[in-house]
Design an enzyme around this catalytic site. Structure first.
Site, mmCIF file in Angstrom:
data_model
loop_
_atom_site.group_PDB
_atom_site.id
_atom_site.type_symbol
_atom_site.label_atom_id
_atom_site.label_comp_id
_atom_site.label_asym_id
_atom_site.label_seq_id
_atom_site.Cartn_x
_atom_site.Cartn_y
_atom_site.Cartn_z
ATOM 1 N N HIS A 70 -8.394 73.403 0.667
ATOM 2 C CA HIS A 70 -7.188 72.974 -0.217
ATOM 3 C C HIS A 70 -7.416 73.826 -1.329
ATOM 4 C CE1 HIS A 70 -5.447 70.275 -3.147
ATOM 5 N NE2 HIS A 70 -4.981 69.562 -2.009
ATOM 6 N N ASP A 81 -16.541 70.117 -1.076
ATOM 7 C CA ASP A 81 -15.436 69.456 -1.334
ATOM 8 C C ASP A 81 -15.404 68.278 -0.413
ATOM 9 O OD1 ASP A 81 -12.958 68.395 -1.538
ATOM 10 O OD2 ASP A 81 -11.826 70.112 -1.550
ATOM 11 N N GLN A 93 -12.131 64.594 1.657
ATOM 12 C CA GLN A 93 -11.555 64.249 2.975
ATOM 13 C C GLN A 93 -12.661 63.621 3.604
ATOM 14 O OE1 GLN A 93 -8.546 63.591 3.487
ATOM 15 N NE2 GLN A 93 -7.379 64.975 1.979
ATOM 16 N N LYS A 147 -8.043 58.674 -2.931
ATOM 17 C CA LYS A 147 -8.140 58.830 -1.459
ATOM 18 C C LYS A 147 -9.226 57.767 -0.755
ATOM 19 C CE LYS A 147 -7.092 63.677 -1.812
ATOM 20 N NZ LYS A 147 -5.768 64.170 -1.341
ATOM 21 N N CYS A 162 -1.054 71.941 0.752
ATOM 22 C CA CYS A 162 -1.893 72.551 -0.391
ATOM 23 C C CYS A 162 -3.105 73.522 0.412
ATOM 24 C CB CYS A 162 -2.594 71.820 -1.156
ATOM 25 S SG CYS A 162 -1.572 70.820 -2.277
HETATM 26 C C1 LIG Z 1 -9.769 68.799 0.594
HETATM 27 C C2 LIG Z 1 -8.975 68.437 -0.475
HETATM 28 N N1 LIG Z 1 -9.637 69.009 -1.756
HETATM 29 C C3 LIG Z 1 -9.251 68.523 -2.880
HETATM 30 C C4 LIG Z 1 -7.863 68.002 -2.993
HETATM 31 C C5 LIG Z 1 -7.515 67.739 -4.307
HETATM 32 O O1 LIG Z 1 -7.806 66.345 -4.818
HETATM 33 P P1 LIG Z 1 -7.188 65.945 -5.965
HETATM 34 O O2 LIG Z 1 -5.565 66.366 -6.147
HETATM 35 O O3 LIG Z 1 -7.017 64.433 -6.172
HETATM 36 O O4 LIG Z 1 -7.823 66.598 -7.257
HETATM 37 C C6 LIG Z 1 -7.229 67.341 -1.879
HETATM 38 C C7 LIG Z 1 -6.259 66.511 -1.940
HETATM 39 O O5 LIG Z 1 -5.471 66.623 -1.099
HETATM 40 C C8 LIG Z 1 -8.148 67.329 -0.546
HETATM 41 O O6 LIG Z 1 -7.666 67.033 0.449
#
Ligand SMILES: Cc1ncc(COP(=O)(O)O)c(C=O)c1O
Length: 410
Positions: A127, A204, A207, A230, A368
């Site tokens: 992401h 990270d 997900q 999420k 993203c």
């Molecule tokens: C794999 C992953 N990392 C980071 C993020 C960023 O999360 P946030 O926008 O809640 O900070 C997301 C959000 O879609 C994500 O799917």
């Protein structure tokens, strides 16, 4: 609701008021859980309860409400600690979400420890939140950012990762689960190899935490990040796990109230962990709401949720593969929670718009993850992502609505 017995999806659905919404005259079919999950009554009520009976600023007042809010806020931290099996609540930092948590590590650990020519490894399926903070640091420090290539079916190849490790690798920052492909990265092995090369490992888990057991001690990661929204919790709250020894050595991220033990105009001393990283009035009700969300997930059992979702993904894979002109993007073995696809007759934005008219909410775009799109030679995909309350009937509704797309554009 109980952690034993049959998975009673209908009773869980009843906990989510929004699921009875009608969209364009159809029952809502919410398949955009990877972007943000809906909230159960237990979380909504807990947040309301905070504002109705237990709200004040935390860590400051000596009055009843402040003490109550502080106790509830810190109890939620303990709930998070136990959920990811951190050693201590000192290792659980509240953040606004995964993005802020990664930015925190880049701005503190990264700025303190990385030197010109040092290397950071990410993957092509990160992401943007796990790319851009490292690019900012790369440009500031003269670092090298490398991406692990992903197989055409979305498989993460350990060999491709190993090939990028060098004696200059200082950080491996990798997603646990891809938000576009559903690929599950063998993070335990990645972390072991990163450590063997002398690098620090950040995972990270945005997900992952809502779909599977995460045990940060077993993984032996140095940092682990996730967002509350999420995981059926409120937005504006998330967490950074960090090993205490690393967090102790890191400088603060932001300055302000809460994060100091003493201040004179000449100098300041920092508060103990975790407060050193929590400047200013935090997201109090949201943190308590996240605690309630984790309690909710634990009461069902995250492994049972994961098994239910895997069944839905297997079913969705069969149903969608049968749609004429549809191609699945990301079919790695063991994938979880998301099904990305393209159709030969319609752009993903058109797909999302048409299925929305049937009440079906899916995401369309680059999610993203533009480097992944480029890597796969795509501009965008449509993505259906499941949560604990989705059903096979909803997957049928998606497949039927895709037949309508075909009928309109085909
Ligand atoms: C794999 C992953 N990392 C980071 C993020 C960023 O999360 P946030 O926008 O809640 O900070 C997301 C959000 O879609 C994500 O799917």
């Amino acid at each position: 609701m109980g952690a034993n017995g049959a998975y009673d999806v209908e009773s869980y659905r009843a906990d989510f008021p929004i699921l009875s919404t009608q969209v364009h005259g159809h029952p809502l079919v919410y398949l955009d859980n990877a972007a943000s999950a809906q909230k159960p009554r237990q979380v909504i009520d807990r947040v309301s309860e905070v504002y109705e009976t237990g709200y004040a600023n935390v860590h400051r007042g000596l009055h009843y409400l402040s003490e109550k809010a502080t106790a509830d806020y810190e109890a939620a931290r303990e709930t998070i600690r136990s959920y990811i099996n951190a050693r201590s609540t000192a290792e659980v930092i509240y953040t606004r979400g995964a993005s802020e948590a990664i930015n925190l590590v880049a701005a503190t650990w990264g700025r303190q420890n990385l030197r010109e020519g040092d290397e950071i490894i990410v993957t092509y399926m990160e992401h943007h939140s796990n790319i851009v903070p490292w690019q900012l640091l790369r440009d500031e420090k003269g670092l090298v950012l490398k991406g692990v290539p992903i197989g055409p079916d979305g498989t993460f190849e350990l060999a491709a990762f190993k090939a990028l490790l060098t004696d200059r690798t200082r950080l491996v920052a990798i997603t646990h689960v891809s938000n576009v492909l559903g690929t599950v990265v063998p993070v335990k092995e990645v972390i072991r190899l990163a450590h063997e090369a002398g690098a620090v490992a950040l995972i990270d888990g945005c997900q992952a935490v809502q779909h599977m057991t995460v045990d940060v001690q077993d993984l032996d990661c140095d940092f682990y990040v996730f967002s509350g929204h999420k995981l059926y919790g409120p937005s504006g709250i998330g967490a950074l796990y960090g090993k205490e020894a690393l967090l102790e050595k890191m400088p603060p991220y932001q300055g302000g109230g809460e994060m100091i033990s003493s201040v004179t105009l000449e100098k300041s001393e920092w508060a103990d962990l975790p407060h050193k990283f929590e400047a200013g009035t935090p997201a109090i009700a949201q943190a308590i709401g996240l605690g309630a969300a984790i309690d909710y997930v634990k009461a069902i059992g995250v492994e049972r949720i994961g098994a239910h979702e895997r069944d839905l993904i297997t079913y969705a894979t069969q149903r969608l593969s049968a749609v004429d002109g549809l191609r699945l993007v990301g079919t790695a073995a063991g994938k979880v929670s998301v099904v990305s696809f393209v159709m030969d007759c319609a752009h993903p934005h058109d797909i999302a718009t048409i299925v929305d008219r049937q009440g079906v909410a899916v995401r369309a775009g680059h999610h993203c993850a533009q480097p992944l799109m480029d890597h796969l030679d795509l501009s965008s995909t449509a993505r259906a992502s499941v949560g604990l309350y989705n059903t096979r009937a909803e997957i049928d509704a998606l497949a039927d609505s895709l037949d309508k797309v075909r009928a309109i554009f085909g």
